[in-house]
Design a protein around this motif. Structure first.
Motif, PDB file in Angstrom:
ATOM      1  N   VAL A   7     -11.041  -4.422 -12.493  1.00 55.95           N
ATOM      2  CA  VAL A   7      -9.830  -5.150 -11.986  1.00 55.95           C
ATOM      3  C   VAL A   7      -8.563  -4.808 -12.483  1.00 55.95           C
ATOM      4  N   ALA A   8      -8.577  -4.896 -13.879  1.00 55.38           N
ATOM      5  CA  ALA A   8      -7.536  -4.459 -14.610  1.00 55.38           C
ATOM      6  C   ALA A   8      -6.949  -3.155 -14.646  1.00 55.38           C
ATOM      7  N   LEU A   9      -7.834  -2.304 -14.430  1.00 55.58           N
ATOM      8  CA  LEU A   9      -7.565  -0.801 -14.130  1.00 55.58           C
ATOM      9  C   LEU A   9      -6.758  -0.764 -12.576  1.00 55.58           C
ATOM     10  N   PHE A  10      -7.474  -1.275 -12.102  1.00 58.12           N
ATOM     11  CA  PHE A  10      -7.121  -1.426 -10.361  1.00 58.12           C
ATOM     12  C   PHE A  10      -5.394  -1.742 -10.440  1.00 58.12           C
ATOM     13  N   VAL A  11      -5.303  -2.757 -10.936  1.00 58.33           N
ATOM     14  CA  VAL A  11      -3.789  -3.343 -11.044  1.00 58.33           C
ATOM     15  C   VAL A  11      -2.881  -2.566 -11.560  1.00 58.33           C
ATOM     16  N   ILE A  12      -3.377  -1.832 -12.887  1.00 55.78           N
ATOM     17  CA  ILE A  12      -2.326  -1.155 -13.402  1.00 55.78           C
ATOM     18  C   ILE A  12      -2.278   0.064 -12.473  1.00 55.78           C
ATOM     19  N   VAL A  13      -3.138   0.813 -11.533  1.00 49.75           N
ATOM     20  CA  VAL A  13      -2.964   1.861 -10.781  1.00 49.75           C
ATOM     21  C   VAL A  13      -2.029   1.431  -9.740  1.00 49.75           C
ATOM     22  N   CYS A  14      -2.354   0.072  -9.175  1.00 46.36           N
ATOM     23  CA  CYS A  14      -0.990  -0.470  -8.187  1.00 46.36           C
ATOM     24  C   CYS A  14       0.103  -0.361  -8.509  1.00 46.36           C
ATOM     25  N   LEU A  15       0.263  -0.936  -9.960  1.00 45.68           N
ATOM     26  CA  LEU A  15       1.690  -0.872 -10.313  1.00 45.68           C
ATOM     27  C   LEU A  15       2.140   0.546 -10.459  1.00 45.68           C
ATOM     28  N   VAL A  16       1.536   1.307 -11.129  1.00 47.94           N
ATOM     29  CA  VAL A  16       2.078   2.820 -11.190  1.00 47.94           C
ATOM     30  C   VAL A  16       2.181   3.361  -9.889  1.00 47.94           C
ATOM     31  N   LEU A  17       1.496   3.357  -8.797  1.00 49.25           N
ATOM     32  CA  LEU A  17       1.798   3.684  -7.520  1.00 49.25           C
ATOM     33  C   LEU A  17       3.103   3.155  -6.842  1.00 49.25           C
ATOM     34  N   MET A  18       3.280   2.043  -7.049  1.00 49.70           N
ATOM     35  CA  MET A  18       4.482   1.418  -6.565  1.00 49.70           C
ATOM     36  C   MET A  18       5.856   1.865  -7.272  1.00 49.70           C
ATOM     37  N   LEU A  19       5.456   2.258  -8.794  1.00 50.44           N
ATOM     38  CA  LEU A  19       6.690   2.923  -9.347  1.00 50.44           C
ATOM     39  C   LEU A  19       6.936   4.312  -9.006  1.00 50.44           C
ATOM     40  N   VAL A  20       5.946   5.044  -8.698  1.00 52.13           N
ATOM     41  CA  VAL A  20       5.994   6.398  -8.528  1.00 52.13           C
ATOM     42  C   VAL A  20       6.657   6.587  -7.006  1.00 52.13           C
ATOM     43  N   ILE A  21       6.101   5.774  -6.077  1.00 53.24           N
ATOM     44  CA  ILE A  21       6.785   5.738  -4.670  1.00 53.24           C
ATOM     45  C   ILE A  21       8.159   5.104  -4.785  1.00 53.24           C
ATOM     46  N   LEU A  22       8.653   4.301  -5.484  1.00 53.23           N
ATOM     47  CA  LEU A  22      10.005   4.052  -5.591  1.00 53.23           C
ATOM     48  C   LEU A  22      10.771   5.028  -6.483  1.00 53.23           C
ATOM     49  N   LEU A  23      10.407   5.815  -7.080  1.00 56.14           N
ATOM     50  CA  LEU A  23      11.190   6.835  -7.797  1.00 56.14           C
ATOM     51  C   LEU A  23      11.253   8.190  -6.831  1.00 56.14           C
ATOM     52  N   GLN A  24      10.516   8.175  -5.772  1.00 60.95           N
ATOM     53  CA  GLN A  24      10.779   9.543  -5.239  1.00 60.95           C
ATOM     54  C   GLN A  24      12.069   9.555  -4.248  1.00 60.95           C
ATOM     55  N   GLN A  25      12.691  10.669  -4.184  1.00 64.78           N
ATOM     56  CA  GLN A  25      13.883  10.914  -3.472  1.00 64.78           C
ATOM     57  C   GLN A  25      13.603  10.821  -1.944  1.00 64.78           C
ATOM     58  N   GLY A  26      14.484  10.278  -0.945  1.00 62.12           N
ATOM     59  CA  GLY A  26      14.273  10.077   0.219  1.00 62.12           C
ATOM     60  C   GLY A  26      14.243  11.523   0.770  1.00 62.12           C
ATOM     61  N   LYS A  27      13.420  11.777   2.144  1.00 63.45           N
ATOM     62  CA  LYS A  27      13.744  13.035   2.747  1.00 63.45           C
ATOM     63  C   LYS A  27      14.813  13.322   3.409  1.00 63.45           C
ATOM     64  N   GLY A  28      15.905  12.113   3.517  1.00 66.81           N
ATOM     65  CA  GLY A  28      16.966  12.570   4.645  1.00 66.81           C
ATOM     66  C   GLY A  28      16.710  12.411   5.887  1.00 66.81           C
ATOM     67  N   GLY A  29      15.587  11.662   6.366  1.00 63.71           N
ATOM     68  CA  GLY A  29      15.210  11.676   7.788  1.00 63.71           C
ATOM     69  C   GLY A  29      15.762  10.425   8.497  1.00 63.71           C
ATOM     70  N   ASP A  30      17.276  10.091   8.537  1.00 60.75           N
ATOM     71  CA  ASP A  30      17.526   8.922   8.982  1.00 60.75           C
ATOM     72  C   ASP A  30      17.695   9.002  10.423  1.00 60.75           C
ATOM     73  N   ILE A  31      18.269   7.876  11.004  1.00 63.48           N
ATOM     74  CA  ILE A  31      18.329   7.938  12.509  1.00 63.48           C
ATOM     75  C   ILE A  31      19.162   8.920  13.079  1.00 63.48           C
ATOM     76  N   ALA A  32      20.137   9.419  12.535  1.00 67.26           N
ATOM     77  CA  ALA A  32      21.087  10.343  12.686  1.00 67.26           C
ATOM     78  C   ALA A  32      20.534  11.738  12.999  1.00 67.26           C
ATOM     79  N   SER A  33      19.353  12.222  12.162  1.00 68.62           N
ATOM     80  CA  SER A  33      18.866  13.479  12.347  1.00 68.62           C
ATOM     81  C   SER A  33      18.063  13.303  13.369  1.00 68.62           C
ATOM     82  N   ALA A  34      17.408  12.087  13.669  1.00 67.98           N
ATOM     83  CA  ALA A  34      16.423  12.117  14.657  1.00 67.98           C
ATOM     84  C   ALA A  34      17.049  12.449  16.067  1.00 67.98           C
TER      85      ALA A  34
END
Length: 105
Positions: A7-34
């Motif tokens: 459970v402790a390792l799972f919580v650490i993986v969840c926190l790292v996953l959230m951090l890695v996702i939030l650090l990524q740069q957006g792909k620029g696919g906003d509504i104007a390009s759609a």
């Protein structure tokens, strides 16, 4: 004990996953390009670049998240164990015989 470690390792993986996702740069696919506002062919077809460290870390963390959730769900099926499940009861003396009921009058 092993369950709590997982459970402790799972919580650490969840926190790292959230951090890695939030650090990524957006792909620029906003509504104007759609709707044709983005005239660049890179926005339309998404120029394929090599996988970055963050995208690989996201993939690894996502796989660990799925496996951890599956393992914890399987281990959680057993339910909580009793605190006294492995304790033997002391040998007790036989109970005294109850007196016979009085006959009705």
């Amino acid at each position: 004990m092993f369950y709590y470690l997982l459970v402790a390792l799972f919580v650490i993986v969840c926190l790292v996953l959230m951090l890695v996702i939030l650090l990524q740069q957006g792909k620029g696919g906003d509504i104007a390009s759609a709707f044709g506002g983005g005239s660049s062919s890179q926005a339309a077809f998404g120029a394929r670049s090599g996988a970055t460290v963050l995208s690989r870390a996201t993939t690894v963390c996502a796989v660990l998240f799925m496996l951890g959730a599956l393992v914890l769900a399987i281990l959680g099926q057993r339910g909580p164990g009793s605190v006294v499940s492995g304790v033997k009861l002391p040998a007790s003396a036989p109970a005294p015989a109850a007196p016979a009921p009085a006959p009705p009058k």
